[in-house]
Write a protein that holds these residues in place. Structure first.
Motif, PDB file in Angstrom:
ATOM      1  N   ARG A 164      -8.556  36.018  -4.240  1.00  0.00           N
ATOM      2  CA  ARG A 164      -7.208  36.317  -3.589  1.00  0.00           C
ATOM      3  C   ARG A 164      -6.989  36.971  -2.332  1.00  0.00           C
ATOM      4  N   SER A 165      -7.960  37.441  -2.388  1.00  0.00           N
ATOM      5  CA  SER A 165      -8.065  38.102  -0.608  1.00  0.00           C
ATOM      6  C   SER A 165      -8.130  36.434   0.444  1.00  0.00           C
TER       7      SER A 165
ATOM      8  N   GLN B  23      -2.745  32.198  -6.874  1.00  0.00           N
ATOM      9  CA  GLN B  23      -1.547  33.287  -6.927  1.00  0.00           C
ATOM     10  C   GLN B  23      -1.499  33.479  -5.522  1.00  0.00           C
ATOM     11  N   ALA B  24      -2.840  34.185  -4.361  1.00  0.00           N
ATOM     12  CA  ALA B  24      -2.620  34.621  -4.057  1.00  0.00           C
ATOM     13  C   ALA B  24      -1.509  34.205  -2.408  1.00  0.00           C
TER      14      ALA B  24
ATOM     15  N   SER C 291      -6.824  32.380  -9.159  1.00  0.00           N
ATOM     16  CA  SER C 291      -6.556  33.713  -8.299  1.00  0.00           C
ATOM     17  C   SER C 291      -6.002  33.179  -6.518  1.00  0.00           C
TER      18      SER C 291
ATOM     19  N   TRP D 246      -5.047  34.893   0.812  1.00  0.00           N
ATOM     20  CA  TRP D 246      -4.132  35.900   1.808  1.00  0.00           C
ATOM     21  C   TRP D 246      -4.463  34.933   3.026  1.00  0.00           C
TER      22      TRP D 246
ATOM     23  N   THR E 174       2.148  41.665  -4.180  1.00  0.00           N
ATOM     24  CA  THR E 174       1.457  42.285  -4.064  1.00  0.00           C
ATOM     25  C   THR E 174       1.110  41.076  -5.482  1.00  0.00           C
ATOM     26  N   GLN E 175      -0.091  41.239  -6.908  1.00  0.00           N
ATOM     27  CA  GLN E 175      -0.176  40.305  -7.463  1.00  0.00           C
ATOM     28  C   GLN E 175       0.296  40.733  -8.709  1.00  0.00           C
TER      29      GLN E 175
ATOM     30  N   THR F  22       2.040  33.881  -2.998  1.00  0.00           N
ATOM     31  CA  THR F  22       2.750  35.039  -2.670  1.00  0.00           C
ATOM     32  C   THR F  22       2.901  35.066  -1.070  1.00  0.00           C
TER      33      THR F  22
ATOM     34  N   PHE G 218      -0.661  44.090   1.853  1.00  0.00           N
ATOM     35  CA  PHE G 218      -0.849  43.023   0.726  1.00  0.00           C
ATOM     36  C   PHE G 218      -1.934  44.070  -0.648  1.00  0.00           C
TER      37      PHE G 218
ATOM     38  N   ALA H 106      -3.746  43.837  -4.180  1.00  0.00           N
ATOM     39  CA  ALA H 106      -4.127  42.674  -4.953  1.00  0.00           C
ATOM     40  C   ALA H 106      -3.788  42.593  -6.281  1.00  0.00           C
TER      41      ALA H 106
ATOM     42  N   GLU I 240      -4.546  45.849   3.691  1.00  0.00           N
ATOM     43  CA  GLU I 240      -4.628  45.167   2.341  1.00  0.00           C
ATOM     44  C   GLU I 240      -5.076  45.698   1.682  1.00  0.00           C
TER      45      GLU I 240
END
Lengths: 338, 503, 322
Positions: A184-185, A148-149, A145, A188, A264-265, A152, A231, A233, A171
């Motif tokens: 994820r956060s 992944q963020a 995760s 970012w 986004t994801q 992006t 953004f 999640a 967000e």
């Protein structure tokens, strides 16, 4: 009354005689050489994602098997979101004496008892997608995760800079009790700290609740009219975000002056079209196919006797944009969209 | 006169063990109201069930306008122009009048939708013909019981019947509502409908009906135009002469002055009105009333099965009278009913379970555990004493014949020996021998100082067994008679003639 | 006359009656035979013990609901009562409570919630379906609120051993279930409470006029059900070595109710025994176990389960008509 006793006695006799006739081999699956029997314990199967995982696993295991001279045999069961049933189902897999058990835990703590039971029976255990809280499995396969963020965010930074936009970001976070949402956060913000392409002006927790995606977007736009980017999640609730944007007259594709830049994801079916049409600018895929590939390879290594020591194998996903989203291979959201 | 609209021709019907109707013949003509009178069990319902197509006669038949017709189903009955208005109002309370009227014959438009306007129009026409000015769109629950009765009649009239049967139509009506009903009957008569008017209330017969026919024990015992009859004639025909030999002749015994029970006020709106009565030690008090008079409701209220508005009752505790709380009623009362399926028995349970049911606490051995041996011994004693015919004590009570089921219930209460035994039709359906046994049992039971409140439709049984007789009519006690009162007086009192005391 | 007639009748219906009244036992035997033929690896000691172990906790809840079913009611609150008992006990242990305290908490919480159900139904005359459904929802709410959906691990070794350990090869949970089945059977057959319970379920009017405290009987039946839900939580939390709100989801009710019905406990009140109920539990567990062993697809499993339940509900109504 006596008849009932008689019937019970007969039933018991039947059972014991069959056990005697049958019980000579305690080994239930006759072990053939180079056949890997994988017990797959899903916690539920009401989402198309789960079916996609399963199909990809079976698909790739054929490929992998041909290269490595082994055959995979899958034994699948599902426990209707009930941790007790999942424990029972895993017990059944142990009784079947499979080679490796793969489970998507419904309850991160309760799965520990099942892992212990499998290890006691000498069976390897892999947790998939969701990890175990207490007892360590032989390996874990899931999504990465954080990275992944990060991928992006890095693309988003370039995008904003190219277009000369000074990002003011809303967000929408996931459920903060969910480790994936937190990572994820974090991913970012780790990029945000290194770049000056944007600034996150408000964080809205959604608890993964679509209604909160909607109201959160609407309220944030109200409070921060200067916001020009988001953004999100996950895009599974994108239709809720879309309706809030439409209500605020901010739902326009890229190129339009009122366009809100969106990162986004996942690229779920709910966000796929929006990206194709240029409403979503970037997302990193949640790659069911590559999860499955990673899993099959981990199972293969465990079968060969490798000790993976509880290592986590995380798949980060690929960056998708309106230009390439239609051309990416193995997009489960495309293949499993209705 | 021309051909009668309806003729019963030598109709006979037997049920196992009972001759319900034997060779009953009479006519009903167009434009007349015929009163069909008879005590409970006289054969009125059987006759009406034949007319309604629910049962078939063994012999004889029904002629409508001179033609022999076979009525083998309720639909046949409707097709032959026969309409029924039943005693209980059976309307859908939350639906409108029009919807109720067309409940089994909804009319539709050409595209299959409900033809609401058409139905409401027809509904209105029918109601107007009864001088009833109600909107078809009114929900039935907003109507009084008189108007509800009118809706029932309107529903029957919708089929344009030649013959209309009114079964106890006034049992839930007030005086004013009754006169409206009578007006409606007059309207129907003027339209040429033949009406059969069934009632217990003789006072209604005279203003409404043109002729009366009396049945007794399934036989036609007399009938004439109303001008040629007095109410005494009718009562005499209803009662007849009975064979008193079949009854147990009760020993004289002394009724103590002290009370076992005092009912000061038992009320339930619309059903029971301020009932008061005393029950002495060692007394058998007969409660006489017709079907629907509130006698069963009174007993059920007393024992705590039905709700009450007021339950002001005192019971003897040692030497004093103390207030009885409804919750505690089962401590003092035993309850025997003909309605065994609903309140009397555990049909699927064994005979032993049924017989020990009221007395479980006295069969405990250690802690909460039952002494099954003792239950067996005790119950067998009563099975023998009451001569209950069974194949074994574990057989389900539901497999016994009615008489034997009744004895099992009696056996249950004799084991318990309550202070007061409430008996609602205890001998209904029992053969002569069993009846005598039951009378003996009741008599023995009160010898020990307990009391019995006896409800029975069998007037001879009532007069034989009771020390006193209370008459109940439309939910209130209308008279209290000593032993030796005449049947005629009782019949008249229960039929609404005597108010309060003897004539 | 009566006597002769009765005997003849009873003999001629005997076979049908035998089939219907013992349907659960017969079904068990048939399922066993069938599975044995289709699945070679089924009759291993390991799997038999496995099935018994899986049945234990469910069996407790089914013994509980049996009393409620006999009164003609239903208890939908069992899952959340069970989960709440388990969660509170686990939280207590997290804060250093010992095994005795944990057991006491589980049992008392179950009993207390059962008493609430029973009071509402017996004394306030509320409808069982509505009352117990509300308690289920409320209980679930409390569970989620207490845990924030995060499960609470249990590390107390004595506790885990006491309820999910083994004696030889036999899991202790199976021994507990056997013992409680015996206790429940004796109470149902031999005690005055059992007589009261069945009488109330068969005909509450008759029971009331016969002096049976029917309101207290209803109270007791639901309290019993709650108590057994509390006891079931001991087996479940020790088996999972954790407690969480997910244990109490509504779907569990389906297994409880279908076990009872398959075990010949009537929906309509008055019939059924604890022994039958436990047999029903074994059948339901066997179905899912054998489907797993035969590797039948998940969707098929759902269909088969549904068909089995409908079949037994059908048998129940036939039996009731007779």
């Amino acid at each position: 009354m006596n008849r009932k006793v008689l019937v019970i006695a007969l039933a018991l006799m039947l059972v014991t005689s069959m056990m005697w006739a049958n019980g000579s081999g305690e080994q239930s699956e006759s072990k053939e050489d180079n056949v890997i029997v994988v017990g797959l314990a899903w916690n539920e199967k009401m989402q198309s994602l789960v079916q996609a995982w399963e199909d990809y696993m079976k698909m790739y295991s054929k490929e992998y098997g041909e290269e490595n001279g082994v055959t995979f045999k899958w034994v699948v069961n599902v426990s209707d979101s009930d941790p007790i049933q999942q424990a029972s189902n895993i017990d059944d897999l142990i009784a079947l004496n499979v080679d490796v058990i793969v489970a998507r835990p419904h309850d991160a703590a309760a799965i520990g008892a099942s892992i212990r039971a499998a290890h006691n029976a000498g069976i390897k255990f892999v947790t998939f997608d969701r990890s175990s809280d207490g007892v360590k499995p032989d390996a874990h396969v899931g999504a990465d995760s954080f990275n992944q963020a990060v991928s992006t965010a890095e693309y988003f930074a370039e995008l904003l800079t190219e277009n000369g936009v000074d990002g003011k970001v809303i967000e929408l976070m996931g459920d903060l009790r969910d480790i994936n949402a937190v990572q994820r956060s974090d991913g970012w913000h780790s990029v945000e700290d290194k770049t000056d392409a944007w600034e996150t002006i408000i964080q809205v927790p959604t608890e993964w609740n679509p209604e909160k995606f909607r109201s959160g977007t609407a309220n944030a736009l109200e409070a921060y009219p200067e916001a020009n980017a988001m953004f999100i999640a996950s895009d599974f609730a994108f239709s809720a975000v879309q309706s809030a944007l439409e209500a605020a007259d901010r739902y326009y594709p890229v190129g339009h002056p009122k366009h809100v830049w969106i990162a986004t994801q996942d690229v779920n079916p709910q966000g796929f079209d929006a990206m194709k049409e240029g409403y979503i600018d970037v997302a990193t895929t949640y790659d069911a196919y590559f999860h499955a590939v990673e899993l099959v390879e981990v199972v293969g290594r465990l079968y060969k006797g490798e000790d993976l020591g509880g290592e986590a194998f995380l798949v980060a996903g690929r960056v998708a944009t309106p230009e390439n989203v239609d051309k990416l291979d193995y997009m489960w959201t495309k293949e499993y969209a209705e | 006169m021309s051909v009668p609209t309806l003729r019963f021709n030598e109709v006979s019907k037997a049920f196992p063990g009972v001759k319900a109707l034997s060779n009953v013949s009479f006519d009903v003509c167009s434009g007349e109201a015929l009163a069909l009178i008879g005590a409970n069990g006289a054969g009125k319902s059987t006759l009406m069930n034949i007319l309604g197509g629910n049962i078939q006669p063994d012999s004889g038949g029904v002629l409508i306008e001179g033609r022999n017709v076979a009525i083998s189903s309720p639909q046949d009955s409707i097709n032959n122009g026969i309409g029924f208005v039943h005693q209980e109002i059976a309307l859908m309370l939350t639906m409108t009048i029009a919807e109720n009227l067309f409940i089994n014959s909804y009319q539709t438009t050409s595209i299959g939708l409900l033809a609401r306007n058409l139905m409401e129009e027809q509904c209105k026409t029918v109601l107007e013909s009864l001088n009833c000015h109600l909107s078809p769109r009114t929900q039935v629950k907003h109507l009084g019981s008189g108007d509800q009765q009118m809706v029932e009649i309107a529903r029957a009239l919708l089929m344009n019947p030649r013959i209309l049967i009114l079964d106890e139509p006034t049992s839930s009506l007030t005086g004013k509502e009754k006169s409206r009903l009578f007006d409606a009957v007059a309207v129907l008569k003027s339209k040429g409908v033949a009406i059969i008017y069934i009632t217990h209330f003789l006072d209604e017969v005279f203003p409404v009906c043109d002729r009366a026919v009396v049945l007794r024990n399934g036989e036609y015992v007399g009938g004439d135009t109303i001008e040629n009859l007095t109410y005494t004639d009718i009562v005499t025909l209803m009662i007849g002469e009975s064979d008193t030999d079949v009854y147990y002749s009760r020993d004289q015994h002394s009724v103590s002055e002290s009370l076992n029970l005092r009912v000061k006020n038992l009320s339930r709106s619309g059903v029971l009105k301020e009932i008061q009565m005393d029950l002495h030690k060692g007394e058998i008090l007969g409660l006489w009333g017709l079907l629907g008079s509130g006698r069963t409701e009174f007993i059920r209220s007393l024992v705590g099965l039905d709700p009450n508005d007021t339950y002001d009752v005192e019971i003897r505790e040692e030497k004093r009278m103390v207030p009885l709380y409804k919750r505690k009623a089962s401590k003092y009362f035993g309850y025997i009913t003909e309605n065994r399926r609903e309140d009397g028995m555990l049909l699927p349970s064994s005979i032993l379970d049924n017989m020990s049911l009221a007395n479980l606490r006295s069969y405990l051995s250690a802690g909460p555990f039952m002494n099954d041996e003792k239950i067996k011994v005790e119950s067998k004693k009563y099975i023998k004493k009451l001569d209950i015919k069974i194949s074994n004590v574990d057989q389900p009570a539901g497999t016994l014949s009615g008489g034997n089921q009744q004895k099992v219930i009696v056996g249950k209460w004799l084991q318990r020996a309550p202070m007061i035994l409430l008996m609602d039709e205890p001998t209904r359906g029992l053969d002569v021998g069993a009846k005598r046994d039951m009378h003996q049992i009741i008599n023995d039971f009160v010898q020990s100082g307990s009391s019995v409140l006896l409800v029975t439709s069998d007037i001879d049984e009532l007069m034989n067994m009771s020390d006193r007789i209370a008459v109940i009519d439309r939910g209130s006690i209308t008279g209290m008679y000593p032993q030796g009162v005449s049947k005629e007086d009782l019949m008249a009192a229960a039929s609404g003639f005597a108010k309060g005391d003897k004539e | 006359m009566d006597r002769i007639v009765f005997r003849r009748v009873s003999k001629s219906v005997n076979w049908k009656k035998l089939l219907i009244t013992n349907s659960s036992v017969i079904a068990l035997a048939i399922i066993f035979c069938w599975i044995a033929l289709v699945t070679p690896g089924f009759f291993t000691t390991r799997n038999i013990i496995n099935v018994l172990n899986q049945s234990a906790a469910l069996g407790f809840m089914v013994i509980g609901i049996t009393a409620v079913f006999i009164t003609g009611g239903i208890d939908l609150s069992i899952p959340s009562v069970m989960a709440l008992s388990g969660i509170l006990a686990a939280m207590a242990m997290q804060n250093g409570a010992g095994i005795m305290m944990a057991v006491l908490i589980s049992i008392l919480v179950g009993l207390f919630l059962g008493l609430i159900n029973g009071y509402a139904i017996g004394f306030l005359r509320m409808i069982p379906f509505v009352v117990t459904l509300s308690i289920q929802i409320i209980g679930m709410g409390i569970c989620v609120w207490l845990t924030s959906k995060v499960s609470i691990p249990i590390s107390n070794g004595t506790y885990l051993n006491a309820f999910s350990g083994k004696i030889g090869i036999i899991p202790v949970s199976v021994i507990y279930l056997a013992f409680m089945t015996f206790v429940a059977t004796v109470l149902a057959k031999k005690s005055i409470w059992g007589r009261w319970l069945y009488a109330t379920g068969i005909n509450i009017n008759t029971a009331t006029v016969s002096g049976i405290p029917t309101r207290k009987v209803l109270l007791g039946a639901y309290a019993w059900s709650g108590l057994f839900a509390g006891m079931a939580s001991l087996l479940i939390t020790s088996r999972l070595a954790s407690a969480s709100s997910t244990m109490g989801q509504e779907g569990v009710v389906l297994n409880i109710v279908s076990s009872a019905v398959v075990g010949g406990v009537s929906f309509q009140g008055g019939f059924g025994t604890p022994m039958g109920a436990v047999l029903g539990t074994l059948i339901i567990t066997l179905i899912s176990n054998s489907m797993n062993m035969m590797q039948i697809s998940y969707y098929m499993t759902l269909i088969v389960k549904g068909i089995v339940i409908i079949t037994f509900v059908c048998l129940d109504s036939i039996r009731h008509r007779n």
